[in-house]
Scaffold this motif. Structure first.
Motif, PDB file in Angstrom:
ATOM      1  N   UNK A 362       0.790  -1.070   0.084  1.00 37.52           N
ATOM      2  CA  UNK A 362       0.085   0.305   0.033  1.00 37.52           C
ATOM      3  C   UNK A 362       0.246   0.995   0.110  1.00 37.52           C
ATOM      4  N   UNK A 363       1.578   1.693  -1.299  1.00 38.33           N
ATOM      5  CA  UNK A 363       2.433   2.954  -0.940  1.00 38.33           C
ATOM      6  C   UNK A 363       1.667   4.134  -1.746  1.00 38.33           C
ATOM      7  N   UNK A 364       0.718   4.391  -1.096  1.00 38.72           N
ATOM      8  CA  UNK A 364       0.010   6.221  -1.402  1.00 38.72           C
ATOM      9  C   UNK A 364      -1.650   5.451  -0.459  1.00 38.72           C
ATOM     10  N   UNK A 365      -1.581   6.980   0.613  1.00 36.33           N
ATOM     11  CA  UNK A 365      -2.733   7.079   1.281  1.00 36.33           C
ATOM     12  C   UNK A 365      -2.689   8.296   0.917  1.00 36.33           C
ATOM     13  N   UNK A 366      -3.584   9.193   2.328  1.00 35.04           N
ATOM     14  CA  UNK A 366      -3.763  10.518   2.300  1.00 35.04           C
ATOM     15  C   UNK A 366      -2.720  11.130   2.781  1.00 35.04           C
ATOM     16  N   UNK A 367      -1.821  10.343   3.878  1.00 30.58           N
ATOM     17  CA  UNK A 367      -0.817  11.326   4.858  1.00 30.58           C
ATOM     18  C   UNK A 367       0.700  10.419   3.905  1.00 30.58           C
ATOM     19  N   UNK A 368       0.754   9.667   2.420  1.00 27.95           N
ATOM     20  CA  UNK A 368       1.717  10.042   2.220  1.00 27.95           C
ATOM     21  C   UNK A 368       2.252   9.350   0.655  1.00 27.95           C
ATOM     22  N   UNK A 369       2.483   9.991  -0.158  1.00 31.40           N
ATOM     23  CA  UNK A 369       3.394   8.951  -1.662  1.00 31.40           C
ATOM     24  C   UNK A 369       4.328   8.414  -1.160  1.00 31.40           C
ATOM     25  N   UNK A 374       8.543   9.052 -12.772  1.00 34.33           N
ATOM     26  CA  UNK A 374       9.555   9.563 -13.255  1.00 34.33           C
ATOM     27  C   UNK A 374       8.222  10.618 -14.016  1.00 34.33           C
ATOM     28  N   UNK A 375       8.910  12.246 -14.502  1.00 39.60           N
ATOM     29  CA  UNK A 375       8.361  13.324 -14.517  1.00 39.60           C
ATOM     30  C   UNK A 375       7.173  13.887 -13.604  1.00 39.60           C
ATOM     31  N   UNK A 376       6.960  13.438 -12.857  1.00 37.76           N
ATOM     32  CA  UNK A 376       6.075  13.814 -11.490  1.00 37.76           C
ATOM     33  C   UNK A 376       6.724  13.900  -9.715  1.00 37.76           C
ATOM     34  N   UNK A 377       7.752  14.623  -9.693  1.00 37.44           N
ATOM     35  CA  UNK A 377       8.455  14.259  -8.759  1.00 37.44           C
ATOM     36  C   UNK A 377       8.129  14.951  -7.518  1.00 37.44           C
ATOM     37  N   UNK A 378       6.977  15.941  -7.669  1.00 35.80           N
ATOM     38  CA  UNK A 378       6.173  16.607  -6.492  1.00 35.80           C
ATOM     39  C   UNK A 378       5.755  15.566  -5.587  1.00 35.80           C
ATOM     40  N   UNK A 379       5.303  14.254  -6.458  1.00 37.91           N
ATOM     41  CA  UNK A 379       4.898  12.883  -5.848  1.00 37.91           C
ATOM     42  C   UNK A 379       5.235  12.434  -3.893  1.00 37.91           C
ATOM     43  N   UNK A 380       6.578  12.609  -4.550  1.00 43.29           N
ATOM     44  CA  UNK A 380       7.556  12.643  -3.545  1.00 43.29           C
ATOM     45  C   UNK A 380       8.220  13.307  -2.859  1.00 43.29           C
ATOM     46  N   UNK A 381       8.233  14.953  -3.327  1.00 41.25           N
ATOM     47  CA  UNK A 381       9.319  16.278  -2.569  1.00 41.25           C
ATOM     48  C   UNK A 381       8.100  16.572  -1.998  1.00 41.25           C
ATOM     49  N   UNK A 382       6.784  16.396  -2.051  1.00 44.27           N
ATOM     50  CA  UNK A 382       5.833  17.221  -0.889  1.00 44.27           C
ATOM     51  C   UNK A 382       4.856  15.718  -0.584  1.00 44.27           C
ATOM     52  N   UNK A 383       4.643  14.815  -1.245  1.00 45.53           N
ATOM     53  CA  UNK A 383       4.097  13.823  -0.923  1.00 45.53           C
ATOM     54  C   UNK A 383       4.300  12.924   0.225  1.00 45.53           C
ATOM     55  N   UNK A 384       5.887  12.640  -0.745  1.00 45.75           N
ATOM     56  CA  UNK A 384       6.120  11.696   0.471  1.00 45.75           C
ATOM     57  C   UNK A 384       6.985  11.896   2.264  1.00 45.75           C
ATOM     58  N   UNK A 385       6.764  13.347   2.677  1.00 47.36           N
ATOM     59  CA  UNK A 385       6.940  13.851   3.848  1.00 47.36           C
ATOM     60  C   UNK A 385       5.778  14.771   4.098  1.00 47.36           C
ATOM     61  N   UNK A 411       8.752   9.320   7.643  1.00 50.58           N
ATOM     62  CA  UNK A 411       8.646  10.033   6.158  1.00 50.58           C
ATOM     63  C   UNK A 411       9.362   9.637   5.039  1.00 50.58           C
ATOM     64  N   UNK A 412       9.291   9.289   4.265  1.00 49.54           N
ATOM     65  CA  UNK A 412      10.324   8.637   3.318  1.00 49.54           C
ATOM     66  C   UNK A 412       9.287   8.429   1.862  1.00 49.54           C
ATOM     67  N   UNK A 413      10.404   7.439   1.028  1.00 44.55           N
ATOM     68  CA  UNK A 413       9.747   6.622  -0.863  1.00 44.55           C
ATOM     69  C   UNK A 413      10.699   5.871  -1.109  1.00 44.55           C
ATOM     70  N   UNK A 414      10.398   5.538  -1.807  1.00 43.70           N
ATOM     71  CA  UNK A 414      11.294   4.606  -2.158  1.00 43.70           C
ATOM     72  C   UNK A 414      11.498   4.930  -3.769  1.00 43.70           C
ATOM     73  N   UNK A 415      12.595   4.715  -3.879  1.00 42.87           N
ATOM     74  CA  UNK A 415      12.808   5.390  -5.523  1.00 42.87           C
ATOM     75  C   UNK A 415      12.578   4.333  -6.396  1.00 42.87           C
ATOM     76  N   UNK A 416      13.356   4.877  -7.987  1.00 45.83           N
ATOM     77  CA  UNK A 416      12.657   3.646  -9.169  1.00 45.83           C
ATOM     78  C   UNK A 416      13.098   2.263  -8.853  1.00 45.83           C
ATOM     79  N   UNK A 417      15.525   3.008  -7.920  1.00 38.11           N
ATOM     80  CA  UNK A 417      15.953   1.540  -7.824  1.00 38.11           C
ATOM     81  C   UNK A 417      15.383   0.690  -6.938  1.00 38.11           C
TER      82      UNK A 417
END
Length: 846
Positions: A362-369, A374-385, A411-417
């Protein structure tokens, strides 16, 4: 620069708080939260359910100013406040704000400030009372840096390693445990456990493993096989990369590759069922027969399951085995609070050991993405914290007691790698990863991230790019409150840009999988809990006028996204309540439904209805498979409480998946009352079988990897047992409809005795073999609490899993092994102990 004392600053600066004053107040303000009553006789504004709490604020030195505010998390909305000097407002989600009233002239060290308030619904486990209250100036301006109030931070107990909440007053009464006058929830103390738990009888592990194989036969005459000699592995095994994780497990246990060891070979027999295997062990040879690599993998894992850390000798035997359910899953919520990549990899290793084969991530919810796209950095820049940024241009609001630190482990997120590493490791362990980015509700992180993207490009004058993936409609005046009390957490399902966003995300997911040779087979869209959204949306009103037969915007969304996913060659999955909004004729043929309707509330009927549609039904029953609920109904046990008050290993082990309504004979409701389960309507069709079962770990109250392990182990082993093996004592689905309850007596006395005997086997394996293995791998499993009672002046005590030492605290406050205590009246408390740490103690009487 000279630093002035707290009291000096407050005397000289009566109106405004500067940074030094905020820093000092955050360091010195003492906050004490008391749950006064979880079931008041009456609630303000005639609400049916509420709870009464009090915050008391004290300072060591006078603080003569009122230019400050305090933000804090309260899971349910506060709606009535009784305070001379303070008001509380609900911001969004669980975030609230304490503000001094105009007549408040500052803190007096001689006077405690009290704020009493009523909150909607209920909140009764200590872990539901969130930490990290945030102090800033009254208007939360950016020229003052917010600080976490030190007294609201959690600590760790040195002996148990468990989280402590010094800001939260002790819970001592049933009014802090029960939520209504009808609630009969027991306080599960040492004596209650003694009266209700099964006392272990085995003093050593039996010849068996977890999960239990279909058939195990010890050869006659039996001969010991010393696996410490190692395995002389045939090339068809040794050179098979698909088996490397199993050999690594054997090696870690001391069973290593050795050319002079026991000859070990693989026979491929395509007549065997998928994942099935046989295992024949003699002193001369080990022969694994399987239809494919997965069966061979499980055969090797069964060798590992037969041994103990301190004993690699097994009798000569033969196992014939195959899984009962095709789908044997674990759902991990990494969105509410993040889990490290290391935790995911370690969990995958443990899943493989116990033959679980699906990781629902479960990778995304109200409190975090939590996944980079790729091409949508805001998802983790804003949504990952989450941090303290009320504009939410840098991060999301600090929900769930997140505090202010963007580098915190929540806080945090998984990179593509990172994600691709998880995929490859899962595949190596024969586990399918099912990603989920919850939509259209539970999507606040995505909504706010795409709002930030919109603002970035609109500022640059690029309107087309700003609106390309925008998920909001500026003229939508709908007022709603989600199940977690957000007013802005739902995608607008009537905007073309929403579907561009979804296709973009799914295409990137598919590409991530393909790049590492792991196909995306199933995608879970979530699709649950979309309360009241879109009612005033111009786009939705226009859609409704174009399609007058449209009855559910959520159903419209699910059907449309399901077709998008199907067209990409991926199977769609969703929660059963969301799927209930769809028309089955508009859905793909292949659909996975996760049935999370509560059995205690008649949920088996909804589950039966969707299974009868031919959809793959995965049982996600909250009362038995939601491991974010407490092990026991006790305030000190971490967890939620909305569906069940206690889910221990024995309850999970006793689950009978084929006959859901029959649990009315052995379960009780969340308020510990009896219930009826009517199976005369919406019966399961005779040719329909469930696809499998899944455990779940939601993370709202789980702030660390250790806490997650504590909630998973050892009860995940019981879930694995039920997913793989169908025991003879389990009730099949009845041929004729009936009403089940505590008096229907379908689950016979003999079947109950057989279950108890089977549990003794399982408990001994867990206590003597699997707990030591988990400990050796650094897993922070739960040490059980002790069942204890004074009998004939002596202490009689046990733990549900054998193998733990038991200690008692004497009247002098000294912990001693119980065999060193002569008289029961010398004992205050009891606790279990492993080689590494101690478990939570229980008073002998409470």
């Amino acid at each position: 620069m000279k630093r002035f004392s707290l009291s000096f600053l407050f005397c000289v600066t009566p109106l405004f708080a500067n940074q030094a004053a905020i820093d000092d107040l955050a360091a010195n303000l003492q906050v004490k939260y008391t749950l006064i009553d979880a079931m008041p006789v009456s609630c303000p504004e005639k609400l049916k359910k509420c709870y009464l709490s009090e915050l008391v604020l004290t300072v060591p030195s006078d603080a003569r100013y009122n230019d400050f505010s305090i933000f804090f998390s309260q899971l349910m909305p506060i709606y009535s406040v009784e305070s001379e000097h303070f008001s509380i407002s609900h911001i969004n989600g669980d975030l609230h704000k304490i503000t001094p009233k105009a007549e408040f002239t500052g803190f007096n060290k001689a006077k405690a400030e009290s704020i009493r308030f009523y909150t909607k619904d209920s909140q009764i486990t200590r872990s539901e009372f969130m930490p990290n209250y945030i102090l800033t100036n009254k208007d939360a301006s950016t020229d003052i840096r917010a600080r976490v109030i030190k007294s609201t931070q959690t600590t760790l107990d040195e002996d148990t390693g468990l989280e402590q909440q010094p800001y939260l007053a002790p819970f001592k009464s049933l009014n802090q445990l029960r939520v209504s006058k009808h609630d009969k929830t027991p306080w599960m103390g040492a004596q209650y456990l003694y009266q209700t738990q099964v006392k272990p009888t085995l003093t050593k592990p039996p010849v068996s493993l977890i999960p239990k194989p279909t058939h195990l036969e010890i050869h006659t005459p039996s001969k010991n096989v010393d696996l410490a000699k190692g395995l002389a592995i045939a090339p068809e095994l040794a050179n098979n990369h698909a088996l490397s994780a199993a050999f690594a497990r054997l090696s870690a246990l001391g069973i290593k590759a050795n050319d002079t060891g026991i000859k070990t070979t693989l026979i491929i027999d395509t007549s065997l069922a998928n994942e099935a295997y046989s295992l024949d062990i003699t002193p001369q040879s080990i022969i694994i027969t399987a239809s494919n690599n997965t069966g061979a993998f499980y055969g090797l894992m069964s060798i590992a399951g037969l041994v103990s850390l301190d004993n690699l000798v097994v009798p000569s035997l033969k196992i014939n085995d195959a899984p009962h359910f095709e789908f044997r899953g674990l759902h991990l919520d990494v969105a509410r609070n993040f889990r490290s990549k290391a935790f995911i990899l370690n969990t995958l290793s443990q899943m493989a050991v116990y033959k679980l084969n699906k990781l629902h991530l479960h990778l995304a919810d109200d409190e975090g993405w939590r996944l980079a796209i790729d091409d949508l950095p805001e998802l983790t820049q804003v949504g990952g914290h989450r941090c303290f940024d009320l504009t939410e241009t840098e991060c999301l609001l600090p929900q769930l007691g997140a505090g202010i630190d963007k580098t915190s482990s929540i806080n945090g997120f998984y990179s593509k790698k990172d994600y691709q590493e998880i995929l490859k490791f899962a595949a190596l362990n024969h586990i399918e990863v099912i990603p989920s980015l919850d939509m259209p509700g539970h999507s606040r992180a995505a909504v706010k991230a795409m709002d930030a993207r919109y603002q970035k490009y609109i500022t640059l004058g690029n309107k087309a790019k700003a609106e390309e993936y925008w998920l909001s409609e500026p003229n939508d005046d709908t007022v709603y409150s989600s199940i977690q009390h957000y007013n802005d957490n739902t995608l607008n399902v009537c905007l073309p840009s929403t579907y561009r966003f979804i296709e973009k995300v799914i295409d990137e997911l598919i590409a991530m999988h393909q790049e590492v040779g792991v196909e995306l087979t199933t995608y879970h869209i979530g699709a649950d809990e979309t309360a009241g959204a879109w009612l005033q949306s111009p786009a939705c009103n226009a859609l409704k006028s174009q399609q007058p037969g449209l009855t559910s915007f959520n159903g419209y969304f699910i059907e449309k996204v399901a077709k998008v996913i199907e067209n990409k060659g991926v199977k769609v999955a969703a929660w059963n309540d969301g799927l209930g909004d769809t028309k089955a004729t508009n859905m793909p043929t292949a659909v996975q439904s996760n049935g999370w309707s509560m059995i205690t509330e008649g949920g088996h009927q909804e589950i039966h209805k969707q299974a009868n549609l031919g959809w793959d039904m995965v049982l996600s029953i909250p009362e038995v498979s939601y491991f974010d609920f407490p092990y026991q109904s006790h305030p000190e046990e971490r967890g939620n409480h909305w569906a069940a008050r206690a889910i221990d290993g024995y309850k999970v082990f006793s689950f009978m998946p084929e006959n859901l309504p029959a649990h009315a004979e052995i379960w009780r409701t969340k308020e510990n009352t009896n219930f009826n389960a009517d199976d005369t309507q919406h019966r399961l069709a005779s040719n329909v079988k469930f696809k499998g079962i899944q455990a779940h770990l939601w993370s709202e109250m789980i702030r660390s990897d250790k806490q997650a392990e504590y909630m998973l182990y050892p009860r995940l082993l019981a879930l694995a047992e039920r997913a793989w093996h169908r025991a003879d004592w389990q009730l099949p689905y009845a041929e004729k409809g009936r009403v089940y309850n505590q008096s229907s007596e379908t689950f016979t006395e003999q079947a109950q005795q057989e279950r108890t005997q089977d549990w003794q086997r399982f408990a001994a394996l867990v206590g003597f073999k699997e707990i030591p293995k988990l400990a050796s791998e650094g897993v922070f499993y739960r040490i059980p609490t002790v069942a204890a009672q004074i009998k004939n002046g002596k202490l009689d005590a046990f733990t549900p899993y054998p193998g733990f030492a038991i200690e008692a605290m004497t009247n002098e406050g000294k912990w001693l092994p119980i065999d060193q205590i002569q008289h029961g009246n010398e004992i205050q408390s009891v606790r279990a102990k492993s080689a590494e740490r101690v478990g939570r103690s229980l008073p002998l009487t409470e």
